[in-house]
Structures are given as structure tokens and as C-alpha cells.
Design a protein around this motif. Structure first.
Motif, short mmCIF file in Angstrom:
data_model
loop_
_atom_site.label_atom_id
_atom_site.label_comp_id
_atom_site.label_asym_id
_atom_site.label_seq_id
_atom_site.Cartn_x
_atom_site.Cartn_y
_atom_site.Cartn_z
N GLY B 273 14.00 -23.21 23.62
CA GLY B 273 13.85 -22.74 24.99
C GLY B 273 12.39 -22.73 25.42
N VAL B 274 12.14 -22.97 26.70
CA VAL B 274 10.76 -22.95 27.20
C VAL B 274 10.73 -22.19 28.52
CG1 VAL B 274 8.80 -24.32 27.99
CG2 VAL B 274 10.26 -25.20 26.17
N ILE B 275 9.75 -21.31 28.63
CA ILE B 275 9.58 -20.62 29.92
C ILE B 275 8.10 -20.56 30.25
CG2 ILE B 275 9.50 -18.28 28.93
CD1 ILE B 275 11.17 -17.42 31.49
N GLY B 276 7.78 -20.69 31.52
CA GLY B 276 6.39 -20.71 31.94
C GLY B 276 6.04 -19.51 32.79
N PHE B 277 5.01 -19.67 33.59
CA PHE B 277 4.52 -18.58 34.43
C PHE B 277 3.77 -19.25 35.59
CE2 PHE B 277 3.82 -13.91 33.53
CZ PHE B 277 3.37 -13.57 34.78
N THR B 292 10.73 -19.87 34.80
CA THR B 292 9.36 -19.39 34.95
C THR B 292 9.31 -18.03 35.64
OG1 THR B 292 7.15 -20.10 35.67
CG2 THR B 292 8.95 -20.43 37.21
N ILE B 293 8.15 -17.43 35.62
CA ILE B 293 7.92 -16.22 36.40
C ILE B 293 7.13 -16.64 37.64
CG2 ILE B 293 6.83 -13.96 36.46
CD1 ILE B 293 9.06 -14.06 34.43
N PRO B 325 4.04 -7.70 41.95
CA PRO B 325 5.11 -8.10 41.03
C PRO B 325 5.42 -9.59 41.11
CG PRO B 325 6.04 -7.10 42.99
CD PRO B 325 4.56 -6.96 43.12
N GLY B 326 5.85 -10.14 39.98
CA GLY B 326 6.32 -11.52 39.95
C GLY B 326 7.84 -11.52 39.96
N LYS B 327 8.43 -12.66 39.70
CA LYS B 327 9.88 -12.74 39.80
C LYS B 327 10.40 -13.80 38.83
CE LYS B 327 13.36 -13.18 43.47
NZ LYS B 327 14.04 -14.38 42.95
N LEU B 328 11.37 -13.42 38.06
CA LEU B 328 11.94 -14.36 37.10
C LEU B 328 12.78 -15.43 37.81
CD1 LEU B 328 12.73 -15.20 34.15
CD2 LEU B 328 14.64 -13.60 34.38
N ILE B 329 12.49 -16.69 37.51
CA ILE B 329 13.28 -17.78 38.07
C ILE B 329 13.95 -18.49 36.91
CG2 ILE B 329 13.24 -19.87 39.48
CD1 ILE B 329 12.02 -17.73 41.08
#
Lengths: 337, 337
Positions: B273-277, B292-293, B325-329
Motif C-alpha cells: 500500500g502507498v499513501i502520500g500527503f 493521500t492527505i 486540518p487536512g483530509k484523508l482522500i
DNA sequence: CTGAAAGCGCTAACAT
DNA sequence: ATGTTAGCGCTTTCAG
């Protein structure tokens, strides 16, 4: 918090007049080598920084150049600005940024509210729907130099810096044709912009050179966005005889095209070739990767700024046009396999 | 080419004094309603535009704010600038852009050559390797307000505007864990930057909360580029026990990670799995699409500028910190299938 | 409520 | 080669 130091301070310390200090600080002209060195030393000593407002007021020349453009949130424009900034910085000029969001009203309001006393020259890329350039003509009439880049108006006689849109488009389409595509469509930008016309002409010329029919329905003028690219492509692929290749006016539209092609299960490259224009980093990230014409964005920025600085320096404003070549980048989206 | 009109012209036309004109043009304070209207009318009539240099000289306040940042050629920064520009424009402030190319020397030289008289405040995002912030401390000591955004130094007490790096990272990693990944690695930014530390801490906290072991080799600090992402991932996947998920400090690195994963034939999502920001537009273009966030880049720009304008207006400079705040996508790259 | 006058920091004739 | 002086356009005491 100590008041910033001024040339008066230097004059007082050295017991000489402010005019000598002023002269010493600029060119050697007419000032004794030794005095000059003492001034420079003293200036460094007390950490003197010129007050540009005072200079601007006295000389009627700020050290600012205004930059007006539609967006900065894309690869092309942000790279152009970096180029501009690069040469401006090296010549001691500041750049004052104005973004219009591609809104003609906003562009007009920016230009009309510009205090002509706060910058020495203007670098501009117009909105896509600028129906009038009267506001820029006014600025030019006030004798302040303006150079346009990329999105240049054709009704107005000034300096312009562009990529070679005609030949870029020509090369793109010729590449498509030489890879075996025959029914080449063009999803264009909005009418009225010089460069969308040039790219269209390059497209036509390539078709003509290779004796390919020009199908009217194969050219669609619309916006520059990815969404426009998607919409245009839907329209194209719904044609009784859909194209087998698409030349997009820019990479964002090309990517939009690829998205709708993918959504319809059409194999990009193999069934329908796609080529863009810009070489946005996205072009190499998307899969299949997107063939494109790389634009010399950074160089466009540099050249525009150099040109403008030249106009400012010589106070002459004889329009010049510079056309910078692009470069074909072949990737997977134009590979018939 | 007619000389620009001045308040003197208005005074002459109306046969009143320049001081009255000056007062009328600003606030109503102490000037007859009628006189005031006549002045305004005359000003509009002769198309009067204030000379900001003169104002700046007299008031010791320009209407410029300086913006110093590493790059503008990426989604995040160019969006921040657009936000800054948005509020600056609405308050009649110009923004003067300085790009450091992420070079500490250049940053230093820019700051040291800044004429304090040419801007009222500074908005800055530092270089990744800024070992010292002395130059900014100097500016602050001269009583000119500085607000940092995104890349903020931790050694210095000023106003700062950031996304919620800790919680964003926490959410990202928790998302990974709840999707079944167990050996989560983190490819981080350079050490020394507050936000890379915060994101690292968020990563740790999520691991700890879910009783996952913290493997030292699973965290790699390096640059922000796509290339760093590729290199880090090679290093990670060459480990005896490679991770089954990667949390990248930003989308560019995440994309680099995906590229090397693809090159090795590893299925993204299913196997790793890969997640960014950030939520760079590229994240939705690449395939599989990247979870991403999303960072509130535009808001960061707005808030920073509002904060700075506040400091400028009140001439007080009491440091404030704002965290947005950020948001999880959620997209495909974190879908185990 | 309005005007006169000084001054912000620097440049540019004009003298010397 | 250097000093004197008068502005650049605007703001701001201080008087009235």
C-alpha cells in the motif's frame, strides 16, 4: 528598533556631502577612488541599505516589474515565473505578481488600478477570453514597456515572446501521421488566442502536407482544462467515424482525453494515439505515458524578462518578437504497438 | 506621454490646499463632506492614481509584502501563493516574490539584501536545509513582521501557519493499518524541518496505538523529490523483511515509490500500500490512483496573509500559531483488493 | 475644517 | 572631484 541608516549618516560620519555619497554608491563616475572606497566601507560598516522608495521617487523608476497572468498553479506558468524571477533577481529587480484567475474583469481591474509609479515595466499573459486589449494599450501609451508572453493578443503591437506554436503543432501531427494514424483530430484552446490559432494552423499544415483530409468535425475549440479535454473527446468518439488520433492543445487536455478513452475501454496508442503540448511532469507520470511537445517555459520566462529589462534600460520601446523552439518528446501514447 | 496626475493637480483645480486633498483622499476624518466629494470627483475626473513610492516614503509603509519560498513550480506552493495573492489583492497589497530554489545561500542573500523600506512584512517558507534562522531573526528584530508557513523553523518565535501534520500523518497511517497493512514504512523529508518531525511523530503514534512494532529501518529521511522517493523505496524493498505499506511525506515521493514498485512488478495496493500527503493533482492521474492527505494549501495562503496583514496593521507582533486540518482522500493505492 | 510648511531618503542640476 | 540646493509626491505637525 533602530531607524534604518541613510546616506546622510554616511555623509555625517565621513564629513562629506550626501551627493558625494550618493555618487560613490552608484557609479565611479566623477568620484575619487579613495573617497569612494571610504564610502563603500562606511556603508558596509553601518549596514546601509538603500531606500528604494526614495530612489524611485527621485528617479521616477522603481526597481519593480509587474507580472500579470491567468494562473500560477500549473507547470507551465510557474516555470515561466521561475525563469522571470531568475533574471529579475540577478539584475536587482523585484517582481510583483498579479494573478487574474483567467477573469477578464479581474484583469481589467488589476490593470486599471495599477499605479504606474510602482513598476517600470509589465510582463503579461492575457486571459483566454480577453476580448479587448485596450487596457494594455493604455499602459503602453503611458510609455511604460509591456511584453507579452505565451498568451499574446494579436491586435496589439508590442514585444512578444512565444514558443514556436506552429512548428510544434506541425511536428506533433506529423509524428502521429508517420506512426500510422490517419484520422487525426485536434482538441484546441479557445478561439481568439494567437497560439491556439497557430497550433491549429500547424495541425492543418501537417495534414495537408501528408494529403490527409481535413474533417471539420475533427477540430473542437474549447477551454484548456482537463474537463474540456474529456468533454471534447466524448464528442469526438461519438462521431460516426471517430478519429484514430488526437492532438491536444496542451497536456491537461490530452490527459482529459486519455481519461475518457480509458473509461471507454479504448486502448491508448494501439487504437487511438494521443499527443499533447507542454511536457507537464504529469505527462511522464500518467500511464501510458504521454507524447508531447516540450515547451521552453523557463526560457520563455528568461527571454521575456530580458527583453523587458532592455526596453526599460534604453527607454526605447521598439517591439520585438521572439519565438523559441519546442521539442518533440515521444512516449507511449503514440505507439501503435 | 503625459506626466501622471498628482494631488497637486487636484488642489490646483479645486483651489484648495494639498493637505486637504491628501486628507480627503484617505479617511473622512476632519474634512467637510462636500469638499471631500469634490476632491473624489476631481480625482476620478483626471484619473488620479496615488504614487505609492511617495506615500511609502512619507509614511514609512509600502503596500508590499514579500514572499520568500523554495519553489513555485509545484502544486502546493503555487496554490499557497494564489491564496496569499487573493487576500493581498483584496486589501490593496502587492506581493513581491522571491524564490530561493531551496538554496540556503540564496535565501540568505535574498534576506540580507532586502531593503527593509520596500515591504511591510514577510511571508516565508524556509529551505529544507536552513541550518540557521539568524537572518530572519534579524528582520524580526528590525520590527518588521514575519509569518512562516508550511516549512517553519522551530528555533524561532514568530507567527506560523501550518497544516495539521501530526494528525494528517496519524490518519494516513491508521488508514493503512485498518486496511490490513502491518509493516508500515515512512519515507520522510529532511530532518530539521518542523513538519517532517510532526509527520514522523504522527506515524509513530498511529503505529503505537495499534500495537505495531516500530522498525528503525522502516523510516528513511531524505529529500522531497520524486527521485528521493524512488531511491528510498529501493532501499526499503531491499530489506530482508520489506514493508507492506509506505507512508510518504508528500505525493511526489509517494509517486516515486509507486514508480519503483511498478518497475519491480510489485502490485500497488494489493501487495504494497502507498499513501502520500498533499493531494497534488497528479495523485488522481497516476494509476493506480494515490490515496493521500489533502492539504488546505489555498487556506494556508489566505490565513498566512491575513495574519501578516493583522500584524502590519496593529504594529504589534505577538506570535500566533494556526494549524489547519487536512483530509484523508482514499483512492486505489491503499486498496488491498 | 483647512492651510502653510517641513520633511521622508535620494538624485540631479548647478556651482565651485 | 565635491558641495549646495531644489525638488520627486505625499503626509503631518502646527496654526488659524
Amino acid at each position: 528598533m533602530s531607524r534604518p541608516t541613510t546616506i546622510k549618516d554616511i555623509a555625517r560620519i565621513l564629513k562629506i556631502s550626501v551627493s558625494t555619497v550618493s555618487r560613490a554608491l552608484r557609479d565611479a563616475y566623477d568620484v575619487n577612488e579613495e573617497t569612494r572606497n571610504r564610502v563603500l566601507a562606511a556603508a558596509a560598516e553601518i549596514n546601509y541599505k538603500p531606500n528604494y522608495n526614495a530612489t524611485a521617487l527621485a528617479k521616477r523608476s522603481t526597481h519593480n516589474i509587474g507580472v500579470i497572468l491567468p494562473f500560477i498553479t500549473n507547470y507551465y506558468f510557474s516555470t515561466v515565473i521561475t525563469g522571470i524571477q531568475e533574471v529579475a533577481y540577478s539584475k536587482g529587480f523585484n517582481i510583483i505578481l498579479h494573478v487574474t484567475n483567467d477573469s477578464p474583469e479581474r484583469e481589467l481591474s488589476i490593470v486599471d488600478n495599477l499605479s504606474l509609479s510602482s513598476f517600470d515595466g509589465l510582463l503579461v499573459s492575457t486571459c483566454s477570453q480577453s476580448d479587448s486589449c485596450e487596457h494594455f494599450a493604455r499602459v503602453i501609451r503611458e510609455d511604460i514597456p509591456v511584453v507579452f508572453f505565451d498568451r499574446v493578443p494579436n491586435q496589439i503591437r508590442t514585444s512578444k515572446v512565444m514558443q514556436d506554436d506552429f512548428n510544434g503543432a506541425f511536428e506533433a501531427v506529423e509524428h502521429l501521421v508517420s506512426n500510422g494514424y490517419r484520422r487525426v483530430a485536434h482538441i484546441a484552446g479557445p478561439r481568439g488566442l494567437l497560439f491556439t490559432e497557430k497550433r491549429y494552423e500547424g495541425y492543418l499544415a501537417a495534414l495537408t502536407k501528408h494529403n490527409l483530409p481535413v474533417v471539420e468535425d475533427y477540430t473542437i475549440y474549447s477551454g484548456f482544462s482537463q474537463e474540456s479535454g474529456q468533454a471534447d473527446t466524448i464528442q469526438l468518439m461519438d462521431l460516426p467515424e471517430p478519429p484514430d488520433a488526437i492532438f491536444a492543445v496542451n497536456d491537461r487536455k490530452a490527459i482529459g482525453a486519455m481519461l475518457t478513452l480509458k473509461a471507454r475501454g479504448i486502448r491508448i496508442g494501439k487504437e487511438v494515439g494521443v499527443i499533447g503540448f507542454t511536457d507537464d511532469p504529469m505527462a511522464s507520470i500518467i500511464s501510458p505515458s504521454l507524447s508531447t511537445i516540450a515547451e521552453p517555459a523557463f526560457e520563455i520566462g528568461r527571454k521575456s524578462c530580458e527583453l523587458l529589462l532592455g526596453h526599460i534600460r534604453k527607454k526605447s520601446f521598439i517591439p520585438e518578437e521572439k519565438i523559441l523552439p519546442g521539442k518533440l518528446i515521444v512516449r507511449e501514447s503514440t505507439n501503435k504497438g
